[in-house]
Write an enzyme that holds these catalytic residues in place. Structure first.
Site, PDB file in Angstrom:
ATOM      1  N   SER A 210      23.405  21.872   1.186  1.00 59.73           N
ATOM      2  CA  SER A 210      23.454  20.214   0.023  1.00 59.73           C
ATOM      3  C   SER A 210      22.781  19.246   0.834  1.00 59.73           C
ATOM      4  O   SER A 210      21.817  19.434   1.728  1.00 59.73           O
ATOM      5  CB  SER A 210      25.257  20.377  -0.040  1.00 59.73           C
ATOM      6  N   ALA A 211      23.676  18.221   1.757  1.00 65.07           N
ATOM      7  CA  ALA A 211      23.762  17.465   2.692  1.00 65.07           C
ATOM      8  C   ALA A 211      23.268  18.147   3.722  1.00 65.07           C
ATOM      9  O   ALA A 211      22.499  16.916   4.067  1.00 65.07           O
ATOM     10  CB  ALA A 211      24.606  15.781   2.564  1.00 65.07           C
TER      11      ALA A 211
END
Length: 549
Positions: A210-211
């Site tokens: 994700s991030a």
């Protein structure tokens, strides 16, 4: 899964002694790995929004008689709340620590390869303590050291302004993107120190979810533009995220900074040093509360021309990054979950169930010209798409998932493999290994509703072999054959992963019934169409070429 921990003393040579734990299975009693939590990789800066300091060569963690006790967790940057993933326990602005998971037994002659994992959380929340590698090391053939660093998040990690720029210049630093600089510091610590744990600092696989995967993109770009002698990355996993658009300009970052000052009732008329003095003296809980209340509440990277080059996306378009990947033979695993949008739709959804509310929410993440283009592409008639139930969670979740994962990931691969000059870089295709997850482990039900299907983050239980949860015996063979065996070969630098794909438009897909098929990407054309439209917006001034190119 239940585990048993026993103290384990480890000599780190010139770095002294640490006492971690040996982790064993609670059911079989078999030892799984050694673990050391909260290992410092840098010293804290003298003030907020300054760079962390490299550990001095004389730094030691402890002595044989008084070793550094590290059976627990890393400190966690104070952060915004999301579901039950951002508890306040362990909050510390001095979060320059990492967790280290080490295989049992003697390392090979050149040391174990290293899996360096960056946690996700929209760059606003998250913790390295949420990831557990004991079963991955103890029940599979991974045989690699796993390093998971903490780093600064949200306004503590990604605030930028002219006031901060002047402040940083006074001590010879650049400003902004401190969370990314923290990650790089942890990477450099790993390269220089992992040998004392039995690892090979020249064999680092950079991974993130994700991030964390978004961070991998920028860490990889930074590494590719560094001289060969300073390169750290040998392989990269970009799980459920991608490059999206050129990060915000300093001008937009200044607007965000000014909004934060207003929310904290700090007068804009004050001199810059006084503004910073008041900001630095503000308790982090107060700072975070104000940060979440403003329109531009997503604190993400800024194009600073130091960590993030002004012309970064042009180096994607013109093949510069692709040629560097080929020259260094850096391979990439990247892919997605089928139902990413369900989880994405829960992150600070629009306050109003309207098209205007959705647009307003997207402006917190992306520059206005990008959002205006998205509105024309996705909602040309201004009406709710037929496949969406509402604007504030469903439509938002889908467009957000497309921007964070589906469309932008396809655009990124398109840019690598088909440069703007229409002269693909020879050899780039063989470096890309794509996947698609349509299968969900039952242990994911502990944290994510089954009704969400194979949504964002469900496959972390696959990559991390349960990630601390017990996997059913009937499921282990499925994920081992489908994903984990190839992943292990990737981390060990083997050439033949048995991936089965032929070209970058094919994806190794784990189907709901546990079978594996090679899927010709039916979403490719739409992803490339959106990527091209956003690249044509031209909202940024590239302002010259960085000398690092």
């Amino acid at each position: 899964m239940e585990t048993i921990q026993k103290p384990y003393l480890k000599s780190l040579g010139p770095r002294g002694y640490v006492q971690g734990v040996t982790i064993s299975s609670g059911s079989s009693k078999n030892s799984l790995c050694h673990y050391f939590g909260g290992i410092r990789y840098a010293l804290p800066p003298s003030d907020r929004w300054r760079k962390a300091k490299r550990l001095p060569t004389t730094y030691t963690y402890g002595t044989k008689d008084d070793p550094f006790q590290c059976p627990g967790s890393s400190g966690v940057c104070p952060q915004a709340a999301f579901m039950d993933l951002a508890a306040t326990e362990g909050w510390d602005e001095d979060c320059f620590q990492c967790n280290v998971w080490v295989p049992l037994g003697e390392p090979p002659k050149n040391g174990w390869p290293v899996l360096f994992f960056i946690h996700g959380g929209f760059l606003q929340f998250g913790s390295p303590n949420s990831f557990h590698a004991a079963a991955l090391l103890g029940e599979t053939d991974m045989n690699a050291i796993v390093v998971t660093p903490a780093y600064r998040l949200g306004p503590l990690g990604f605030l930028y302004s002219s006031e901060l720029e002047n402040d940083a210049a006074s001590v010879g630093e650049t400003v902004g993107n401190h969370g990314f600089w923290d990650q790089r510091m942890a990477l450099e610590w790993t390269r220089d120190n992992i040998s004392v744990f039995g690892g090979n600092g020249s064999e680092i696989t950079l991974t993130g979810y994700s991030a964390g995967a978004y961070s991998v993109c920028y860490q990889l770009a930074y590494d590719l533009h560094a001289p060969d002698s300073e390169s750290l990355v040998r392989r990269a996993c970009i799980w459920s995220n991608s490059f999206t658009v050129q990060p915000k300009t300093p001008a937009l970052a200044q607007t965000q900074f000014n909004q934060l000052l207003s929310a904290l009732h700090i007068p804009a008329s004050l001199p810059g040093p006084e503004k910073l003095r008041r900001l630095r003296s503000t308790p982090h809980k107060t700072l975070l509360g104000a940060a979440t209340s403003i329109d531009l509440h997503e604190f993400r990277p800024t194009t600073d021309n130091a960590f993030i080059l002004n012309n970064l996306f042009h180096t994607l378009d013109n093949g510069v990054l692709a040629r560097k990947l080929v020259a260094r033979n850096i391979r990439i695993i990247t892919g997605e979950c089928r139902d990413e949008h369900f989880l994405y739709g829960t992150w600070r959804p629009p306050p109003q169930d309207t098209l205007g509310g959705l647009r307003h929410r997207l402006l917190a993440d992306y520059p206005r010209p990008i959002v205006d283009t998205l509105m024309r592409i996705y909602y040309p008639n201004g009406t709710l798409p037929r496949d969406c139930e509402n604007w504030d969670s469903d439509a938002f979740g889908r467009i957000y998932a497309d921007m964070q994962v589906h469309n932008m990931q396809r655009g990124f691969i398109y840019a690598l493999t088909n440069s703007a000059t229409n002269k693909p870089v020879p050899g780039i295709e063989k470096l890309i290994f794509r996947y698609r997850m349509e299968y969900r482990l039952s242990c994911a039900d502990r944290s994510l509703p089954p009704a969400w299907g194979v949504t964002h983050a469900t496959d972390q239980y696959i990559w991390f072999w349960g990630n601390g949860e017990a996997i059913k015996e009937s499921e282990k063979g499925i994920i081992k054959r489908a994903v984990v065996d190839g992943f292990i070969k990737f981390v060990h630098g083997e050439e033949d992963l048995g991936w089965g794909t032929d070209g970058y438009k094919e994806m190794r897909t784990l189907k709901p019934d546990g079978s594996v098929v090679i899927w010709r990407d039916e979403l490719w054309d739409e992803g490339v169409r959106v990527w091209k439209a956003l690249r044509e917006v031209g909202e940024y001034s590239d302002g010259g070429t960085s000398p690092r190119l």
